[in-house]
Design a protein around this motif. Structure first.
Motif, short mmCIF file in Angstrom:
data_model
loop_
_atom_site.label_atom_id
_atom_site.label_comp_id
_atom_site.label_asym_id
_atom_site.label_seq_id
_atom_site.Cartn_x
_atom_site.Cartn_y
_atom_site.Cartn_z
N GLY A 97 31.84 46.97 31.90
CA GLY A 97 30.36 47.05 31.64
C GLY A 97 29.66 46.00 32.34
N THR A 98 30.52 44.85 32.72
CA THR A 98 29.67 43.62 33.30
C THR A 98 30.56 43.33 34.72
OG1 THR A 98 28.79 42.99 31.23
CG2 THR A 98 28.88 41.33 32.97
N THR A 99 31.92 43.04 34.58
CA THR A 99 32.95 42.84 35.45
C THR A 99 33.89 43.85 35.79
OG1 THR A 99 34.07 41.52 34.12
CG2 THR A 99 32.19 40.12 35.23
N VAL A 100 34.45 43.76 36.74
CA VAL A 100 35.56 44.61 37.19
C VAL A 100 36.90 43.81 37.35
CG1 VAL A 100 36.81 46.34 38.48
CG2 VAL A 100 34.17 46.33 38.26
N ALA A 101 37.76 43.83 36.70
CA ALA A 101 39.01 43.02 36.79
C ALA A 101 40.28 43.70 37.06
CB ALA A 101 39.25 42.25 35.32
N LEU A 102 41.01 43.08 37.99
CA LEU A 102 42.33 43.47 38.60
C LEU A 102 43.33 42.75 38.07
CD1 LEU A 102 43.65 45.70 40.33
CD2 LEU A 102 43.72 44.12 42.03
N THR A 128 44.62 37.43 37.15
CA THR A 128 43.56 38.24 36.82
C THR A 128 42.24 37.99 37.83
OG1 THR A 128 44.22 38.56 34.56
CG2 THR A 128 41.94 39.22 35.21
N ASP A 129 41.92 38.90 38.66
CA ASP A 129 40.59 38.69 39.51
C ASP A 129 39.54 39.46 38.85
OD1 ASP A 129 41.94 36.98 41.70
OD2 ASP A 129 43.43 38.38 41.84
N ARG A 130 38.42 39.05 39.07
CA ARG A 130 37.21 39.55 38.75
C ARG A 130 35.87 39.63 39.66
NH1 ARG A 130 38.00 40.23 32.96
NH2 ARG A 130 39.33 38.99 32.25
N VAL A 131 35.25 40.66 39.41
CA VAL A 131 34.08 40.59 40.63
C VAL A 131 32.89 41.55 39.64
CG1 VAL A 131 35.26 40.67 42.70
CG2 VAL A 131 34.60 43.06 41.50
N PRO A 132 31.61 41.14 39.92
CA PRO A 132 30.62 41.91 39.05
C PRO A 132 30.68 43.16 39.56
CG PRO A 132 29.92 40.09 40.38
CD PRO A 132 31.04 40.26 41.05
N ILE A 138 40.96 40.19 47.55
CA ILE A 138 39.81 40.81 46.64
C ILE A 138 38.51 40.42 47.10
CG2 ILE A 138 40.05 38.90 45.19
CD1 ILE A 138 39.82 40.69 42.99
N SER A 139 37.64 41.22 47.19
CA SER A 139 36.31 41.24 47.51
C SER A 139 35.37 41.94 46.75
CB SER A 139 35.92 41.68 49.14
OG SER A 139 35.87 42.90 49.39
N ALA A 140 34.00 41.94 46.32
CA ALA A 140 33.08 42.65 45.63
C ALA A 140 33.06 44.04 46.32
CB ALA A 140 31.58 41.89 45.78
N ALA A 141 32.91 44.34 47.49
CA ALA A 141 33.04 45.72 48.22
C ALA A 141 34.27 46.35 47.78
CB ALA A 141 32.67 45.42 49.46
N ALA A 142 35.37 45.80 47.61
CA ALA A 142 36.34 46.53 47.59
C ALA A 142 37.22 47.05 46.26
CB ALA A 142 37.70 45.85 48.23
N LEU A 143 36.41 46.45 45.22
CA LEU A 143 37.41 46.25 44.16
C LEU A 143 37.89 47.69 43.44
CD1 LEU A 143 38.64 44.50 42.51
CD2 LEU A 143 37.10 44.99 40.81
#
Length: 218
Positions: free
Chosen positions: A106-111, A119-123, A8-13
Motif C-alpha cells: 500500500g506504500t511501497t512495492v518490494a521484490l 529485497t528491493d523496494r520502490v514507492p 530495479i527502478s521506480a518505473a519498472a517495478l
C-alpha cells in the motif's frame, strides 16, 4: 515505464519486469493481445464513457486472487499466483524455478529474491500499479490516455505517465469490464504481457500476505 530485474527502478517495478532468471521458453500461443480496432472510431463521448465504466468496474473489485502468466521481451515465460486487496495491496508469487515474490503493501512495492536473499523496494506511487490498485481509479485524471479500443466485449486502454517521468506505455485489457491482463512497452520497445486466469473476487485474504520482511529482519 517498466523494466526491472536487470536494474530495479521506480518505473519498472511490476508490470513489465523481464524476468530472465531460469524462466521457461514462452509458448507460441499469444498472451495478452489488444482487441482489433473497432469498426468505427469512438466518439469523444463513447471514449469517456468506456473509461469511466472500466474504472468503476475495476475499483469495485476490493479483493481478488488467481493465477498469472508472464511473457517477457526475451521470449521467456513464467507463471504464478496473485492476490489483490484494494486499495494499494497486491502479491505475486512466482512458480519455481523463479525465486521471486513481489508485494505491494500500500506504500511501497518490494521484490524479494530468495536465492540472493535480497529485497528491493520502490514507492508504490512511482509504479504503474498505483493506477490499477487505486480505490478511486480515474484513467483520465491519473494518466495520459493514449488509446481506447472496443471490440465485442473486450476493451483495451493504453496509458502513459502523465508527468513524463516514466517512459513507455501500459495497456490494460478487460473483458466485460473485468481485468484479464495487461501489456507494457518499455522505452526500448520491449513488450511484456501478463495474462490473468482463474480469478476469484470478493474472497477473504489474510492481511499477512501483503507484509514482506527483509531477510535480516526475519
Amino acid at each position: 515505464m517498466m523494466n526491472l530485474i536487470a536494474s530495479i527502478s521506480a518505473a519498472a517495478l511490476i508490470m513489465g519486469a523481464p524476468l530472465t532468471m531460469g524462466l521457461k521458453q514462452a509458448p507460441t500461443s499469444p498472451s495478452v493481445s489488444a482487441p482489433a480496432p473497432a469498426a468505427a472510431p469512438l466518439t469523444a463521448a463513447d471514449r469517456s464513457k468506456l473509461l469511466k465504466e472500466a474504472a468503476k468496474a475495476l475499483a469495485a473489485v476490493k479483493t481478488a486472487r488467481g493465477k498469472f502468466e508472464q511473457y517477457s521481451p526475451d521470449g521467456s515465460y513464467s507463471t504464478g499466483q496473485f492476490a489483490l486487496s484494494r486499495p494499494g495491496k497486491v502479491r505475486f508469487d512466482y512458480d519455481d524455478p523463479v525465486p521471486l515474490v513481489l508485494v505491494s503493501d500500500g506504500t511501497t512495492v518490494a521484490l524479494q529474491d530468495s536465492d540472493l536473499e535480497t529485497t528491493d523496494r520502490v514507492p508504490l506511487a512511482s509504479t504503474p500499479l498505483s493506477l490499477l490498485l487505486s480505490s478511486t481509479l480515474d484513467f483520465e485524471k491519473e494518466a495520459e490516455v493514449v488509446d481506447v479500443r472496443r471490440m465485442g466485449d473486450q476493451t483495451s486502454i493504453t496509458v502513459r505517465d502523465k508527468t513524463g517521468e516514466m517512459d513507455g506505455t501500459l495497456t490494460v485489457v478487460l473483458a466485460d469490464n473485468a481485468l484479464t491482463g495487461w501489456r507494457t512497452v518499455d522505452a526500448n520497445g520491449g513488450r511484456t504481457s501478463v495474462l490473468l486466469s482463474g480469478i476469484e473476487t470478493g474472497t477473504k485474504l489474510n492481511p499477512r500476505l501483503f507484509i514482506l520482511k527483509d531477510f535480516d529482519n526475519r
